[in-house]
Design a protein around this motif. Structure first.
Motif, PDB file in Angstrom:
ATOM      1  N   ARG A 136      -8.058  -7.729 -10.956  1.00  0.00           N
ATOM      2  CA  ARG A 136      -7.211  -6.572 -11.221  1.00  0.00           C
ATOM      3  C   ARG A 136      -8.002  -5.274 -11.114  1.00  0.00           C
ATOM      4  NH1 ARG A 136      -4.789  -8.226 -16.863  1.00  0.00           N
ATOM      5  NH2 ARG A 136      -4.658  -5.961 -17.053  1.00  0.00           N
ATOM      6  N   LEU A 137      -9.228  -5.259 -11.627  1.00  0.00           N
ATOM      7  CA  LEU A 137     -10.036  -4.042 -11.582  1.00  0.00           C
ATOM      8  C   LEU A 137     -10.415  -3.668 -10.158  1.00  0.00           C
ATOM      9  CD1 LEU A 137     -12.400  -4.535 -14.662  1.00  0.00           C
ATOM     10  CD2 LEU A 137     -10.589  -2.855 -14.414  1.00  0.00           C
ATOM     11  N   HIS A 138     -10.765  -4.680  -9.354  1.00  0.00           N
ATOM     12  CA  HIS A 138     -11.157  -4.406  -7.975  1.00  0.00           C
ATOM     13  C   HIS A 138      -9.963  -3.963  -7.128  1.00  0.00           C
ATOM     14  CE1 HIS A 138     -15.429  -5.514  -7.781  1.00  0.00           C
ATOM     15  NE2 HIS A 138     -15.144  -6.329  -8.762  1.00  0.00           N
ATOM     16  N   ALA A 139      -8.759  -4.358  -7.522  1.00  0.00           N
ATOM     17  CA  ALA A 139      -7.569  -3.992  -6.748  1.00  0.00           C
ATOM     18  C   ALA A 139      -6.989  -2.650  -7.185  1.00  0.00           C
ATOM     19  CB  ALA A 139      -6.496  -5.081  -6.883  1.00  0.00           C
ATOM     20  N   TRP A 140      -7.411  -2.138  -8.348  1.00  0.00           N
ATOM     21  CA  TRP A 140      -6.787  -0.932  -8.878  1.00  0.00           C
ATOM     22  C   TRP A 140      -7.284   0.298  -8.117  1.00  0.00           C
ATOM     23  CZ3 TRP A 140      -2.548  -1.348 -11.248  1.00  0.00           C
ATOM     24  CH2 TRP A 140      -1.995  -0.286 -11.943  1.00  0.00           C
ATOM     25  N   PRO A 141      -6.368   1.190  -7.720  1.00  0.00           N
ATOM     26  CA  PRO A 141      -6.719   2.280  -6.797  1.00  0.00           C
ATOM     27  C   PRO A 141      -7.277   3.525  -7.481  1.00  0.00           C
ATOM     28  CG  PRO A 141      -4.365   2.304  -7.207  1.00  0.00           C
ATOM     29  CD  PRO A 141      -4.915   1.131  -7.989  1.00  0.00           C
ATOM     30  N   TYR A 142      -8.367   3.380  -8.260  1.00  0.00           N
ATOM     31  CA  TYR A 142      -8.938   4.529  -8.944  1.00  0.00           C
ATOM     32  C   TYR A 142      -9.410   5.596  -7.952  1.00  0.00           C
ATOM     33  CZ  TYR A 142      -9.120   1.469 -13.055  1.00  0.00           C
ATOM     34  OH  TYR A 142      -8.795   0.633 -14.088  1.00  0.00           O
ATOM     35  N   CYS A 143     -10.185   5.179  -6.956  1.00  0.00           N
ATOM     36  CA  CYS A 143     -10.755   6.142  -6.008  1.00  0.00           C
ATOM     37  C   CYS A 143      -9.660   6.876  -5.237  1.00  0.00           C
ATOM     38  CB  CYS A 143     -11.702   5.430  -5.040  1.00  0.00           C
ATOM     39  SG  CYS A 143     -13.210   4.827  -5.823  1.00  0.00           S
ATOM     40  N   ARG A 175       0.826  -1.208   0.000  1.00  0.00           N
ATOM     41  CA  ARG A 175       0.000   0.000   0.000  1.00  0.00           C
ATOM     42  C   ARG A 175       0.863   1.261   0.000  1.00  0.00           C
ATOM     43  NH1 ARG A 175      -4.037   1.405   4.915  1.00  0.00           N
ATOM     44  NH2 ARG A 175      -2.011   1.658   5.940  1.00  0.00           N
ATOM     45  N   LEU A 176       1.927   1.279   0.810  1.00  0.00           N
ATOM     46  CA  LEU A 176       2.809   2.441   0.860  1.00  0.00           C
ATOM     47  C   LEU A 176       3.448   2.711  -0.499  1.00  0.00           C
ATOM     48  CD1 LEU A 176       4.700   2.064   4.270  1.00  0.00           C
ATOM     49  CD2 LEU A 176       2.870   3.660   3.709  1.00  0.00           C
ATOM     50  N   GLN A 177       3.908   1.662  -1.153  1.00  0.00           N
ATOM     51  CA  GLN A 177       4.575   1.832  -2.438  1.00  0.00           C
ATOM     52  C   GLN A 177       3.610   2.322  -3.508  1.00  0.00           C
ATOM     53  OE1 GLN A 177       6.528  -1.907  -3.211  1.00  0.00           O
ATOM     54  NE2 GLN A 177       8.215  -1.473  -1.809  1.00  0.00           N
ATOM     55  N   VAL A 178       2.402   1.761  -3.535  1.00  0.00           N
ATOM     56  CA  VAL A 178       1.415   2.179  -4.524  1.00  0.00           C
ATOM     57  C   VAL A 178       1.016   3.640  -4.298  1.00  0.00           C
ATOM     58  CG1 VAL A 178      -0.961   1.856  -5.304  1.00  0.00           C
ATOM     59  CG2 VAL A 178       0.525  -0.128  -4.986  1.00  0.00           C
ATOM     60  N   ILE A 179       0.750   4.003  -3.043  1.00  0.00           N
ATOM     61  CA  ILE A 179       0.342   5.383  -2.749  1.00  0.00           C
ATOM     62  C   ILE A 179       1.464   6.362  -3.080  1.00  0.00           C
ATOM     63  CG2 ILE A 179      -0.242   6.971  -0.867  1.00  0.00           C
ATOM     64  CD1 ILE A 179      -1.901   4.762   0.363  1.00  0.00           C
ATOM     65  N   HIS A 180       2.710   5.958  -2.821  1.00  0.00           N
ATOM     66  CA  HIS A 180       3.852   6.808  -3.155  1.00  0.00           C
ATOM     67  C   HIS A 180       3.884   7.105  -4.651  1.00  0.00           C
ATOM     68  CE1 HIS A 180       7.857   8.524  -3.030  1.00  0.00           C
ATOM     69  NE2 HIS A 180       8.283   7.632  -3.907  1.00  0.00           N
ATOM     70  N   LEU A 181       3.676   6.088  -5.478  1.00  0.00           N
ATOM     71  CA  LEU A 181       3.674   6.275  -6.927  1.00  0.00           C
ATOM     72  C   LEU A 181       2.489   7.127  -7.372  1.00  0.00           C
ATOM     73  CD1 LEU A 181       4.699   2.646  -7.953  1.00  0.00           C
ATOM     74  CD2 LEU A 181       6.065   4.713  -8.292  1.00  0.00           C
ATOM     75  N   LEU A 182       1.324   6.944  -6.747  1.00  0.00           N
ATOM     76  CA  LEU A 182       0.163   7.762  -7.082  1.00  0.00           C
ATOM     77  C   LEU A 182       0.432   9.240  -6.772  1.00  0.00           C
ATOM     78  CD1 LEU A 182      -2.817   5.574  -5.751  1.00  0.00           C
ATOM     79  CD2 LEU A 182      -2.035   5.822  -8.112  1.00  0.00           C
ATOM     80  N   HIS A 183       1.072   9.496  -5.620  1.00  0.00           N
ATOM     81  CA  HIS A 183       1.400  10.870  -5.251  1.00  0.00           C
ATOM     82  C   HIS A 183       2.374  11.485  -6.252  1.00  0.00           C
ATOM     83  CE1 HIS A 183      -0.566  11.832  -1.439  1.00  0.00           C
ATOM     84  NE2 HIS A 183      -0.445  10.565  -1.117  1.00  0.00           N
ATOM     85  N   GLN A 184       3.366  10.708  -6.680  1.00  0.00           N
ATOM     86  CA  GLN A 184       4.334  11.223  -7.651  1.00  0.00           C
ATOM     87  C   GLN A 184       3.645  11.648  -8.940  1.00  0.00           C
ATOM     88  OE1 GLN A 184       7.325   7.997  -7.911  1.00  0.00           O
ATOM     89  NE2 GLN A 184       8.802   9.552  -7.363  1.00  0.00           N
ATOM     90  N   ALA A 185       2.805  10.761  -9.467  1.00  0.00           N
ATOM     91  CA  ALA A 185       2.130  11.041 -10.731  1.00  0.00           C
ATOM     92  C   ALA A 185       1.176  12.224 -10.594  1.00  0.00           C
ATOM     93  CB  ALA A 185       1.379   9.798 -11.204  1.00  0.00           C
ATOM     94  N   ALA A 186       0.368  12.246  -9.522  1.00  0.00           N
ATOM     95  CA  ALA A 186      -0.607  13.321  -9.333  1.00  0.00           C
ATOM     96  C   ALA A 186       0.080  14.670  -9.155  1.00  0.00           C
ATOM     97  CB  ALA A 186      -1.493  13.006  -8.123  1.00  0.00           C
ATOM     98  N   SER A 187       1.167  14.703  -8.376  1.00  0.00           N
ATOM     99  CA  SER A 187       1.878  15.965  -8.140  1.00  0.00           C
ATOM    100  C   SER A 187       2.471  16.510  -9.437  1.00  0.00           C
ATOM    101  CB  SER A 187       2.984  15.760  -7.099  1.00  0.00           C
ATOM    102  OG  SER A 187       2.441  15.443  -5.831  1.00  0.00           O
TER     103      SER A 187
END
Length: 392
Positions: free
Chosen positions: A276-283, A229-241
């Motif tokens: 895969r769809l249910h695990a993908w962090p769209y929200c 979870r930490l790694q995925v959220i870190h990558l999401l933050h990088q892309a969004a920023s």
């Protein structure tokens, strides 16, 4: 840990209120959810004195909302739903504070545990860490919660932050996906950005393989899930920023995102793709875009995106066969573009009632591709089955 004892007391109070309401329902067939009745029950619960009085009232509201939701479902004919259940013994219920009962001084927080505790300990202080560069004017709410995956207590603050002025009047649309995490189309200069989701796919695929060799729910299993979870959220933050910084540089004040809330409901894509769809962090990605955008004065909102990925942006014909290999979208009318970009252009037109491009695809055929890496920690293969090396 005195705050943990207070959280266990909150569980006792929650369960105590539920028990009295259930007993009343058995006897009369009715449940009195008035605050007056619940306050009367609270006076009979000794554990209600073991934590801050305002937090006790918020526990009361949790019970009220749980029962109100249950009766609303019953009224709609959804009788399969059961009445609110008890929390297990030892469960650490959240401690919530709204505008009182806590004090924030710099990075130190002091919370009240109540004045009538049997052990005489009335307050607890601890340090918090927050994102640098963000100044908040007022803390409105504070919650102490237990994170099951990490096994740690977390302080979550709701704060008032003064947002930056709007960067401009520009608009852009985003199409969210898996291999292409975000397809940003229709910047005013005609450029298009694709944000790769391949690293997130690799991280999730790796940790899923590791968890397959571990007992579900075990301490090690939870550690692995927390790291993923930490790694995925870190990558999401990088892309969004990065994306929002690009928006600010280009004077974009409004971002529209395809709403994927109904994508996974009522459809069967097969066992593998469903997982895969249910695990993908769209929200989670939309949540990050919203709050980061708000800090920068950029409005982020969603629009219904059904069939935008199948519809030709040039002629409006919807055909699944137009999506070719490697994300290429081609139509018999002559339109050709990257498939996710085609979807983003359709989202833009649906949201703003105007097409962002005219005639040919122009620069949308050669988008700028952005990719991100973990940097601060990675993944490594385990030495043997059932064991896991810690990431560096």
């Amino acid at each position: 840990m005195n705050h943990k004892e207070a959280m266990r007391s909150a569980t006792k109070v929650y369960n105590g209120l539920l028990w009295h309401l259930r007993e009343a329902y058995k006897g009369t067939g009715k449940v009195d959810l008035s605050r007056k009745n619940l306050n009367r029950i609270l006076k009979e619960l000794p554990r209600a004195k073991d934590y801050y009085s305002m937090s006790v009232q918020l526990t009361r509201e949790e019970v009220r909302e749980a029962y109100k939701a249950f009766f609303a479902l019953r009224k709609e004919g959804k009788t399969a739903h059961q009445a609110p259940g008890f929390r297990r013994k030892g469960y650490l219920s959240p401690l919530r504070y709204v505008q009182s009962g806590f004090k924030v001084e710099g990075n130190r927080v002091t919370i009240s545990l109540g004045t009538n505790r049997r052990d005489g300990i009335r307050q607890v202080s601890f340090r918090i860490a927050h994102r640098p560069g963000v100044r908040y004017e007022r803390v409105r709410q504070l919650s102490i919660v237990y994170d099951k995956l990490s096994g740690r207590l977390e302080a979550r603050l709701t704060v008032e932050v003064r947002a930056n002025p709007r960067p401009g009047e520009g608009r852009v649309a985003l199409d969210l996906g898996e291999t292409v995490l975000m397809a940003a189309a229709a910047f005013d200069d005609g450029s298009v950005h694709l944000y790769s989701g391949r690293k997130i796919k690799a991280v999730r695929r790796y940790w899923q393989k590791v968890r397959a060799n571990l007992k579900r729910g075990s301490r090690r299993w939870r550690e692995v899930a927390h790291r993923e979870r930490l790694q995925v959220i870190h990558l999401l933050h990088q892309a969004a920023s990065h994306f929002l910084r690009e928006c600010a540089k280009r004077g974009v004040g409004e971002v529209v995102v395809g709403d994927l809330s109904g994508l996974r409901e009522g459809l069967d894509y097969g066992e593998v793709l469903n997982q895969r769809l249910h695990a993908w962090p769209y929200c989670k990605l939309v949540e990050i875009l919203r709050y980061k955008g708000a800090l920068m004065g950029i409005k982020v909102h969603e629009v219904e995106e059904r069939k935008t990925s199948l519809t030709c942006h040039a002629c409006g014909k919807a055909s699944p066969s137009n999506r070719k290999h490697r994300g290429l979208y081609t139509c018999s009318c002559g339109w050709k573009a990257q498939a996710d970009v085609n979807g983003a252009l359709n989202i833009y037109e649906r949201a703003f009632q105007v097409s962002p491009v005219k005639g040919s695809s122009g620069r949308v055929a050669r988008p700028v591709v952005r990719s991100f890496h973990l940097g601060w920690h990675g993944v490594h293969e385990p030495k043997r089955k059932g064991s896991l090396l810690r990431a560096s």
